[in-house]
Design a protein around this motif. Sequence first.
Motif, PDB file in Angstrom:
ATOM      1  N   SER A  98      46.589  36.601  34.509  1.00  0.00           N
ATOM      2  CA  SER A  98      46.092  35.713  35.678  1.00  0.00           C
ATOM      3  C   SER A  98      44.745  35.851  36.083  1.00  0.00           C
ATOM      4  O   SER A  98      44.310  36.667  35.830  1.00  0.00           O
ATOM      5  N   GLY A  99      43.916  34.810  36.848  1.00  0.00           N
ATOM      6  CA  GLY A  99      42.640  34.897  37.666  1.00  0.00           C
ATOM      7  C   GLY A  99      42.026  34.179  36.243  1.00  0.00           C
ATOM      8  O   GLY A  99      41.814  34.126  34.601  1.00  0.00           O
ATOM      9  N   SER A 100      40.955  33.382  36.612  1.00  0.00           N
ATOM     10  CA  SER A 100      40.181  33.015  35.611  1.00  0.00           C
ATOM     11  C   SER A 100      39.090  33.864  34.985  1.00  0.00           C
ATOM     12  O   SER A 100      38.343  33.317  33.919  1.00  0.00           O
ATOM     13  N   THR A 101      38.573  35.078  35.361  1.00  0.00           N
ATOM     14  CA  THR A 101      38.141  35.831  34.037  1.00  0.00           C
ATOM     15  C   THR A 101      38.573  36.554  33.300  1.00  0.00           C
ATOM     16  O   THR A 101      38.715  37.419  32.101  1.00  0.00           O
ATOM     17  N   PHE A 102      40.319  36.638  33.003  1.00  0.00           N
ATOM     18  CA  PHE A 102      40.761  36.460  31.761  1.00  0.00           C
ATOM     19  C   PHE A 102      39.911  36.985  30.770  1.00  0.00           C
ATOM     20  O   PHE A 102      39.820  37.513  30.377  1.00  0.00           O
ATOM     21  N   PRO A 103      39.604  35.545  30.411  1.00  0.00           N
ATOM     22  CA  PRO A 103      38.982  35.004  28.672  1.00  0.00           C
ATOM     23  C   PRO A 103      37.477  36.280  28.469  1.00  0.00           C
ATOM     24  O   PRO A 103      37.739  36.642  27.833  1.00  0.00           O
ATOM     25  N   TYR A 104      37.406  36.867  29.671  1.00  0.00           N
ATOM     26  CA  TYR A 104      35.600  37.863  30.266  1.00  0.00           C
ATOM     27  C   TYR A 104      36.360  39.220  29.226  1.00  0.00           C
ATOM     28  O   TYR A 104      35.286  40.237  29.739  1.00  0.00           O
ATOM     29  N   HIS A 105      38.174  39.631  29.085  1.00  0.00           N
ATOM     30  CA  HIS A 105      37.758  40.436  29.528  1.00  0.00           C
ATOM     31  C   HIS A 105      38.665  41.052  28.174  1.00  0.00           C
ATOM     32  O   HIS A 105      39.549  40.277  26.532  1.00  0.00           O
ATOM     33  N   GLY A 106      38.801  42.351  27.271  1.00  0.00           N
ATOM     34  CA  GLY A 106      39.462  42.507  25.779  1.00  0.00           C
ATOM     35  C   GLY A 106      40.630  43.280  26.946  1.00  0.00           C
ATOM     36  O   GLY A 106      40.691  43.606  27.816  1.00  0.00           O
ATOM     37  N   ILE A 107      41.566  43.349  25.844  1.00  0.00           N
ATOM     38  CA  ILE A 107      42.810  43.545  26.362  1.00  0.00           C
ATOM     39  C   ILE A 107      43.610  44.765  25.359  1.00  0.00           C
ATOM     40  O   ILE A 107      43.368  44.063  23.827  1.00  0.00           O
ATOM     41  N   ALA A 108      43.929  45.167  25.759  1.00  0.00           N
ATOM     42  CA  ALA A 108      44.672  46.785  24.703  1.00  0.00           C
ATOM     43  C   ALA A 108      46.580  46.906  24.814  1.00  0.00           C
ATOM     44  O   ALA A 108      46.625  46.606  25.846  1.00  0.00           O
ATOM     45  N   TRP A 109      46.584  46.849  24.178  1.00  0.00           N
ATOM     46  CA  TRP A 109      48.580  47.343  23.954  1.00  0.00           C
ATOM     47  C   TRP A 109      48.058  48.782  24.127  1.00  0.00           C
ATOM     48  O   TRP A 109      47.545  49.759  22.802  1.00  0.00           O
TER      49      TRP A 109
END
Length: 125
Positions: free
Chosen positions: A25-36
């Motif tokens: 959630s949040g408008s900045t999601f696309p500007y984040h790398g996501i790791a598992w």
Amino acid sequence: QVRLVESGGGLVRPGESLTLSCVGSGSTFPYHGIAWFRQVPGKDREAISCINDGHIYYKDSMKGRFATSRDDAKKTVWLEVIDPKPEDSATYYCAAAWSTVVRALGCFDSEFHSWGQGTQVNVSS
């Protein structure tokens, strides 16, 4: 910052299809790398994969065992567990780091500032 919620865990038989979701959630999601990551009680947390700027990275020990994908319009990152085995039983977490940080430091050396609550996976016959 982003908030992350994992889902899709549960009890599965070895070899059954298993895909975990991480919804942000949040408008900045696309500007984040996501790791598992995953963790078993009493053991160190293991990094699995990271997706950032359209690039996907896997820890060497995890290559071929997992597949990660992402849809920023849905603010979702998925982790497919390929041919689940009992040793894949763990709590799985997704985490977010700013893309600029990931670019500078590399996926698995970045500091992830947001974490989900985890989803438990049990692989058993």
